[in-house]
Design an enzyme around this catalytic site. Structure first.
Site, mmCIF file in Angstrom:
data_model
loop_
_atom_site.group_PDB
_atom_site.id
_atom_site.type_symbol
_atom_site.label_atom_id
_atom_site.label_comp_id
_atom_site.label_asym_id
_atom_site.label_seq_id
_atom_site.Cartn_x
_atom_site.Cartn_y
_atom_site.Cartn_z
ATOM 1 N N LYS A 94 0.899 -1.021 0.020
ATOM 2 C CA LYS A 94 -0.016 0.015 -0.277
ATOM 3 C C LYS A 94 0.926 1.228 -0.004
ATOM 4 C CE LYS A 94 -1.689 1.455 4.173
ATOM 5 N NZ LYS A 94 -1.134 2.925 4.424
ATOM 6 N N ASN A 95 1.977 1.194 0.861
ATOM 7 C CA ASN A 95 2.750 2.609 0.989
ATOM 8 C C ASN A 95 3.499 2.860 -0.277
ATOM 9 O OD1 ASN A 95 1.170 2.659 3.293
ATOM 10 N ND2 ASN A 95 3.103 2.417 4.696
ATOM 11 N N ARG A 97 -4.435 10.857 4.750
ATOM 12 C CA ARG A 97 -3.419 11.800 4.729
ATOM 13 C C ARG A 97 -2.648 11.541 3.608
ATOM 14 N NH1 ARG A 97 0.329 14.335 8.360
ATOM 15 N NH2 ARG A 97 2.552 13.854 7.329
ATOM 16 N N ASP A 123 5.032 0.571 12.307
ATOM 17 C CA ASP A 123 3.769 0.003 11.672
ATOM 18 C C ASP A 123 3.633 -1.628 12.211
ATOM 19 O OD1 ASP A 123 2.900 2.168 10.404
ATOM 20 O OD2 ASP A 123 3.403 1.414 8.501
ATOM 21 N N ARG A 181 0.420 14.464 13.210
ATOM 22 C CA ARG A 181 1.296 14.351 11.894
ATOM 23 C C ARG A 181 1.133 15.639 11.326
ATOM 24 N NH1 ARG A 181 -0.807 8.346 9.866
ATOM 25 N NH2 ARG A 181 1.301 8.378 8.608
ATOM 26 N N CYS A 221 -4.954 7.926 9.583
ATOM 27 C CA CYS A 221 -4.988 7.457 10.890
ATOM 28 C C CYS A 221 -4.747 8.571 12.006
ATOM 29 C CB CYS A 221 -3.597 6.593 10.867
ATOM 30 S SG CYS A 221 -4.332 4.864 10.288
ATOM 31 N N ARG A 237 -8.399 -0.489 5.382
ATOM 32 C CA ARG A 237 -7.350 0.495 4.747
ATOM 33 C C ARG A 237 -6.208 -0.030 4.189
ATOM 34 N NH1 ARG A 237 -6.239 5.296 8.217
ATOM 35 N NH2 ARG A 237 -5.013 5.439 6.515
HETATM 36 C C1 UD1 Z 1 4.597 6.767 6.397
HETATM 37 C C2 UD1 Z 1 3.729 5.517 6.189
HETATM 38 C C3 UD1 Z 1 3.041 4.959 7.356
HETATM 39 C C4 UD1 Z 1 4.210 4.840 8.484
HETATM 40 C C5 UD1 Z 1 5.006 6.123 8.517
HETATM 41 C C6 UD1 Z 1 6.304 5.724 9.273
HETATM 42 C C7 UD1 Z 1 2.757 5.897 3.905
HETATM 43 C C8 UD1 Z 1 1.435 5.927 3.080
HETATM 44 N N1 UD1 Z 1 2.632 5.901 5.365
HETATM 45 O O1 UD1 Z 1 3.806 7.732 6.789
HETATM 46 O O2 UD1 Z 1 2.385 3.820 7.234
HETATM 47 O O3 UD1 Z 1 3.793 4.650 9.778
HETATM 48 O O4 UD1 Z 1 5.769 6.543 7.130
HETATM 49 O O5 UD1 Z 1 7.028 4.778 8.957
HETATM 50 O O6 UD1 Z 1 3.778 5.502 3.444
HETATM 51 N N2 UD1 Z 1 6.539 14.465 10.397
HETATM 52 C C9 UD1 Z 1 7.057 15.986 10.729
HETATM 53 N N3 UD1 Z 1 6.839 16.761 9.597
HETATM 54 C C10 UD1 Z 1 6.368 16.479 8.336
HETATM 55 C C11 UD1 Z 1 6.306 14.975 7.992
HETATM 56 C C12 UD1 Z 1 6.321 14.221 9.248
HETATM 57 O O7 UD1 Z 1 7.124 16.425 11.715
HETATM 58 O O8 UD1 Z 1 6.262 17.299 7.431
HETATM 59 C C13 UD1 Z 1 6.685 13.580 11.422
HETATM 60 C C14 UD1 Z 1 5.484 12.748 11.918
HETATM 61 O O9 UD1 Z 1 4.464 13.736 12.558
HETATM 62 C C15 UD1 Z 1 5.913 11.694 12.540
HETATM 63 C C16 UD1 Z 1 7.105 11.182 11.761
HETATM 64 O O10 UD1 Z 1 7.743 12.613 11.184
HETATM 65 O O11 UD1 Z 1 5.849 11.850 13.729
HETATM 66 C C17 UD1 Z 1 7.036 10.117 10.820
HETATM 67 O O12 UD1 Z 1 6.147 10.695 9.791
HETATM 68 P P1 UD1 Z 1 6.423 10.133 8.225
HETATM 69 O O13 UD1 Z 1 7.579 9.349 7.866
HETATM 70 O O14 UD1 Z 1 6.325 11.315 7.278
HETATM 71 O O15 UD1 Z 1 5.103 9.232 7.882
HETATM 72 P P2 UD1 Z 1 4.253 9.215 6.738
HETATM 73 O O16 UD1 Z 1 4.824 9.419 5.635
HETATM 74 O O17 UD1 Z 1 2.902 10.154 6.981
#
Ligand code: UD1
Length: 421
Positions: A22-23, A92, A307, A121, A116, A399
């Protein structure tokens, strides 16, 4: 609303094929917007999140055709660069549309993303990265409006290796003038899959999976006649944990063991046997009690995946001894704990640290899924428990897991999907 009803206590046996990731699929579907043409993508899992992405792409004007797990996208007729708010709020990952739309059409409007409920986030790193490439970004009420007559390559140092921000910047930079370097990017296998897809489109991306990604901007991209998504490492790991919890022996087809090294290491530590042969993996657990582990710390890849934290907590709940988990990726990812405690688990949470005191048994109860992986963990807990467990709000599970109950039934679990009026 649908629920799963599970009768616990059955060991799992059999062979299953792991769905596509999915990711990996979500950003790749978004990346198809970068190039005008007809693209075909295979092994796209049939999931709610993918449905939302398909609906968004359709609303933007993409002609999407879907047959089983193959999606073809005709991106020649884009009508809009405004991502519909009601769809954006459901997922998201719609934030991924910013990079490709900005790169191809010089503008994009999104609303603040949903997804989620696992802590705060933020999207500051996405915004910072796109700004560094030259985008002008304004926030008007709940909308984020980005414009850029041209994007220019630059060096972007990420303060944190955010998966989504790395992907968004990679996509935007493919059509920028000059070279972009992302320093301290996320290194997840899904980033490498995106790089491979972008290069099939004609982009020049290298270094994914290392500490620096380089993107040399190109003027034109072209269609991709065929691309196959990598297997879902989290789904594979969830089934590995499942057999650890119930006992038995299962074989997984379509897995990449290298993507699962940390999970395999910890499954070994708790006493589960794993053998792999290329893309096939066999997981076995005998009748001996699982062993506690001193500490699991979730962290960006190649660390232990956040995850898998909830599913591992179920394993540790019935292990012999005291284990601890430190969740470092998300703020509030222990929503399953209360539900597990109601099933007889002994867990204490202090901020980001959870202490799990192993118990002999869990007991069937009515529980509620609060997010995708927490929901999967409750299903695993139900399979370990004595008696009947009902897991409510399973749309969260849909999902990320393709027909989870059918796959578990094929392995011998007693699980049913029921509709509640
Ligand atoms: C992706 C995965 C999700 C997984 C996560 C961490 C997808 C669709 N989802 O989510 O399943 O749990 O990686 O492995 O690929 N953060 C910031 N600022 C930002 C972006 C992120 O502070 O602009 C923080 C978030 O709040 C969080 C951390 O960074 O605490 C990790 O987020 P991120 O790696 O961006 O995860 P996602 O891409 O949302």
């Amino acid at each position: 609303m649908e629920s799963f009803v599970i009768e616990g206590g059955r060991a799992l046996y059999g062979t299953i094929k792991i769905q596509g990731s999915k990711n990996a699929a979500l950003p790749i579907l978004a990346a198809s917007l970068l190039a005008e043409g007809i693209h075909q993508i295979d092994d796209v899992p049939r999931l709610l999140d993918i449905d939302v992405m398909v609906q968004i792409l359709t609303r933007l004007g993409v002609d999407v055709k879907r047959e089983q797990n193959t999606i073809s996208l005709d991106t020649r007729t884009i009508l809009s660069t405004v991502v519909p708010e009601e769809l954006m709020s459901q997922m998201r990952s719609s934030i991924f549309l910013m990079g490709p739309l900005l790169a191809r059409f010089h503008e994009v409007t999104v609303s603040k993303p949903g997804g989620c409920a696992i802590g705060e986030r933020k999207i500051d790193l996405h915004i910072k990265g796109l700004k560094a490439l030259g985008a002008k970004i304004e926030e008007v009420e709940n909308h984020i409006i980005c414009r850029a007559d041209r994007l220019t390559g630059t060096t972007i140092v990420l303060d944190y290796p955010s998966v989504g921000a790395t992907e968004n910047i990679m996509m935007a930079a493919t059509r920028a003038d000059g070279e972009t370097k992302i320093i301290h990017p996320a290194k997840e296998p899904e980033i490498v899959d995106l790089q491979n897809f972008l290069n099939m489109l004609g982009a020049k991306v290298s270094g994914a999976g290392t500490d620096m990604i380089t993107i040399e901007g190109v003027k034109r991209l072209h269609s991709v006649p065929y691309y196959q998504i990598i297997p879902d490492r989290i789904v594979a790991a969830t089934f590995m944990a499942a057999v650890g919890i119930t006992g038995g022996k299962i074989t997984l087809k379509n897995v990449i063991p290298a993507h699962l090294s940390k999970v395999i290491e910890y499954l070994h530590n708790v006493g589960i046997e794993i053998e792999n042969d290329h893309d096939i993996m066999t997981i076995k657990r005998d009748n001996r009690r699982l062993k506690a582990v001193k500490k699991i710390i979730t962290s960006p890849y190649p660390g232990f995946p956040t995850d898998m934290q909830a599913q591992f907590m179920v394993l540790l709940s019935i292990a012999d001894g005291i284990s601890t988990i430190e969740e470092t990726v998300f703020d509030s990812r222990y929503k399953h704990v209360k539900q597990l405690i109601s099933m007889g688990a002994k867990i204490e949470v202090d901020g980001r640290l959870a202490t799990i005191y192993g118990v002999d048994h869990l007991f069937g109860r009515e529980v509620v899924a609060s997010d995708l992986r927490a929901g999967a963990a409750l299903v695993l807990a139900g399979m370990a428990a004595e008696g009947k467990t009902t897991v409510h709000d399973i749309y969260h599970i849909d999902r990320g897991y393709e027909k989870l109950e059918e796959t578990l039934q094929a392995l011998g679990a007693n699980i049913m999907r029921i509709k509640k009026m």
